[in-house]
Design an enzyme around this catalytic site. Structure first.
Site, PDB file in Angstrom:
ATOM      1  N   HIS A 123       0.792  -1.230   0.000  1.00 55.04           N
ATOM      2  CA  HIS A 123       0.000   0.000   0.000  1.00 55.04           C
ATOM      3  C   HIS A 123       0.825   1.281   0.000  1.00 55.04           C
ATOM      4  O   HIS A 123       0.517   2.197  -0.733  1.00 55.04           O
ATOM      5  CB  HIS A 123      -0.987  -0.004   1.180  1.00 55.04           C
ATOM      6  CG  HIS A 123      -1.972   1.110   1.130  1.00 55.04           C
ATOM      7  ND1 HIS A 123      -2.916   1.200   0.136  1.00 55.04           N
ATOM      8  CD2 HIS A 123      -2.152   2.193   1.927  1.00 55.04           C
ATOM      9  CE1 HIS A 123      -3.628   2.287   0.343  1.00 55.04           C
ATOM     10  NE2 HIS A 123      -3.185   2.903   1.409  1.00 55.04           N
ATOM     11  N   LYS A 185      -9.691  10.171  -7.483  1.00 45.23           N
ATOM     12  CA  LYS A 185     -10.595   9.746  -6.392  1.00 45.23           C
ATOM     13  C   LYS A 185     -10.411  10.654  -5.174  1.00 45.23           C
ATOM     14  O   LYS A 185      -9.307  11.041  -4.840  1.00 45.23           O
ATOM     15  CB  LYS A 185     -10.243   8.307  -5.998  1.00 45.23           C
ATOM     16  CG  LYS A 185     -10.918   7.805  -4.726  1.00 45.23           C
ATOM     17  CD  LYS A 185     -10.622   6.337  -4.457  1.00 45.23           C
ATOM     18  CE  LYS A 185      -9.845   6.118  -3.185  1.00 45.23           C
ATOM     19  NZ  LYS A 185      -9.645   4.725  -2.820  1.00 45.23           N
ATOM     20  N   ARG A 187     -11.579  10.790  -1.049  1.00 45.27           N
ATOM     21  CA  ARG A 187     -12.260  10.060   0.024  1.00 45.27           C
ATOM     22  C   ARG A 187     -12.434  10.986   1.224  1.00 45.27           C
ATOM     23  O   ARG A 187     -11.503  11.673   1.615  1.00 45.27           O
ATOM     24  CB  ARG A 187     -11.432   8.835   0.439  1.00 45.27           C
ATOM     25  CG  ARG A 187     -12.154   7.959   1.461  1.00 45.27           C
ATOM     26  CD  ARG A 187     -11.258   6.844   1.970  1.00 45.27           C
ATOM     27  NE  ARG A 187     -11.070   5.736   1.038  1.00 45.27           N
ATOM     28  CZ  ARG A 187     -11.876   4.684   0.945  1.00 45.27           C
ATOM     29  NH1 ARG A 187     -12.953   4.607   1.685  1.00 45.27           N
ATOM     30  NH2 ARG A 187     -11.597   3.720   0.087  1.00 45.27           N
ATOM     31  N   ASP A 212      -6.117  -2.318  -8.474  1.00 44.03           N
ATOM     32  CA  ASP A 212      -5.898  -1.659  -7.188  1.00 44.03           C
ATOM     33  C   ASP A 212      -5.236  -2.662  -6.253  1.00 44.03           C
ATOM     34  O   ASP A 212      -5.298  -3.867  -6.503  1.00 44.03           O
ATOM     35  CB  ASP A 212      -7.247  -1.187  -6.613  1.00 44.03           C
ATOM     36  CG  ASP A 212      -7.086  -0.023  -5.644  1.00 44.03           C
ATOM     37  OD1 ASP A 212      -5.938   0.362  -5.340  1.00 44.03           O
ATOM     38  OD2 ASP A 212      -8.117   0.519  -5.188  1.00 44.03           O
TER      39      ASP A 212
HETATM   40  C1  R5P Z   1      -6.955   2.827  -0.831  1.00 39.50           C
HETATM   41  O1  R5P Z   1      -6.131   3.724  -0.999  1.00 39.50           O
HETATM   42  C2  R5P Z   1      -6.764   1.457  -1.406  1.00 39.50           C
HETATM   43  O2  R5P Z   1      -5.804   1.457  -2.396  1.00 39.50           O
HETATM   44  C3  R5P Z   1      -8.065   0.918  -1.945  1.00 39.50           C
HETATM   45  O3  R5P Z   1      -8.477   1.726  -3.025  1.00 39.50           O
HETATM   46  C4  R5P Z   1      -9.127   0.911  -0.895  1.00 39.50           C
HETATM   47  O4  R5P Z   1      -8.644   0.427   0.311  1.00 39.50           O
HETATM   48  C5  R5P Z   1     -10.301   0.073  -1.335  1.00 39.50           C
HETATM   49  O5  R5P Z   1     -11.294   0.098  -0.342  1.00 39.50           O
HETATM   50  P1  R5P Z   1     -12.828  -0.025  -0.729  1.00 39.50           P
HETATM   51  O6  R5P Z   1     -12.973  -1.283  -1.530  1.00 39.50           O
HETATM   52  O7  R5P Z   1     -13.542  -0.100   0.588  1.00 39.50           O
HETATM   53  O8  R5P Z   1     -13.186   1.212  -1.495  1.00 39.50           O
END
Ligand code: R5P
Length: 289
Positions: A123, A185, A187, A212
């Site tokens: 990550h 994106k 969040r 991802d």
């Molecule tokens: C966040 O930065 C990660 O790379 C994923 O995009 C994230 O953890 C995905 O989580 P979810 O499926 O709940 O959107």
């Protein structure tokens, strides 16, 4: 030696590396407590594979039980493979007063004499720093790229659902010989709500490979899938290293229009179509050469 959450991956790894398996008895008492009893000798070097999959806190306790057994029974060197590192997304204080959970885990692991750590797609580089120079990271994306190259894809483009995952998209794109890009994106750190926006690129009639590191609730992928379908994408494949697939993530992704989901065996599920064993095996070979 593989912990309860990494039975399949551990076996694949032991086959690739021609390593003997360590036997142990594992059960859960009626009140939910875990029990382990070692049944093999471990007085040599040991590769312990244990993924910290949900329920993460229980997996963490199991990990410490296994490490304590290896230490009590004098394992010579311990290579600890954690295919899915729980808490890796909490690698800094996003909001004042938050706990940096992965740092706590790294500090607790320092209680044991672990020679090397091997992680898969962690990550962020910040995470590795907590484990110091004994940590190695391998990536599943070259293997995901190899897997996808066997598909007959129509004018494919590889897209990351956010800027952070763009490096993964680039890796896969190079292997399958396609272009790559990313979606913007945002969040909300308190509510976790995700908003996505397509940049200026043309996906009309094309197969799109979304990549991802993690699919958790599926929210990030679902936003991306919806936008891509609205812009006329043909088949959308959602690919990730760590498929947590919490709650209705899978069904919601299909409802949003995904064509197929591809994840790996860092978290074993129906969608674990790619094994990360070859990547971990190469890392281990480079350690024990
Ligand atoms: C966040 O930065 C990660 O790379 C994923 O995009 C994230 O953890 C995905 O989580 P979810 O499926 O709940 O959107």
């Amino acid at each position: 030696m593989m912990g309860p959450s990494s039975q399949g991956l551990g076996r694949r790894l032991s086959m690739l590396l021609s390593l003997d398996l360590v036997n142990f008895e594992w059960k859960i008492f009626p009140d939910g407590e875990s029990y382990f009893r070692l049944l093999s000798k471990v007085d040599d070097s040991v590769v312990l594979v244990h993924s910290l999959t949900p329920p993460q806190d229980k997996r963490i306790v199991e990990l410490f039980f296994l490490l304590k057994l290896l230490s009590d029974y004098r394992a010579k060197d311990i290579i600890l493979v954690i295919p899915y590192l729980a808490y890796m997304r909490q690698d800094k204080r996003f909001l004042d007063g938050e706990i940096v959970s992965v740092e706590v885990l790294a500090d607790l692991l320092k209680t044991y004499d672990i020679d090397r750590y091997v992680f898969v797609d962690v990550h962020s580089g910040e995470v590795l720093k907590f484990f110091g120079n004994r940590a190695m990271e391998v990536s599943a994306f070259p293997l995901i790229g190899d897997f996808l190259s066997k598909y007959h894809l129509i004018n494919p483009i590889v897209i990351a659902p956010d800027a952070k995952a763009f490096k993964y998209a680039e890796t896969v794109a190079k292997i399958i010989g396609a272009e790559s890009d990313y979606i913007v994106k945002r969040r909300d750190r308190s509510s976790g709500a995700v908003e996505s926006e397509l940049k200026e690129f043309n996906v009309g009639g094309r197969d799109v490979i979304l990549v991802d590191d993690i699919i958790s609730t599926g929210g990030t992928m679902i936003n991306a899938i919806k936008i891509l379908k609205e812009h006329g994408a043909n088949r959308v494949f959602a690919c990730c290293t760590h498929g947590l697939f919490i709650g209705n993530a899978v069904i919601n992704m299909f409802n949003a229009g995904v064509y197929d989901i591809i994840s790996t065996d860092t978290i074993e599920s129906y969608y674990s179509r790619v094994s990360v064993a070859p990547a971990i095996a190469s890392a281990i070979k480079s350690i024990i050469k």
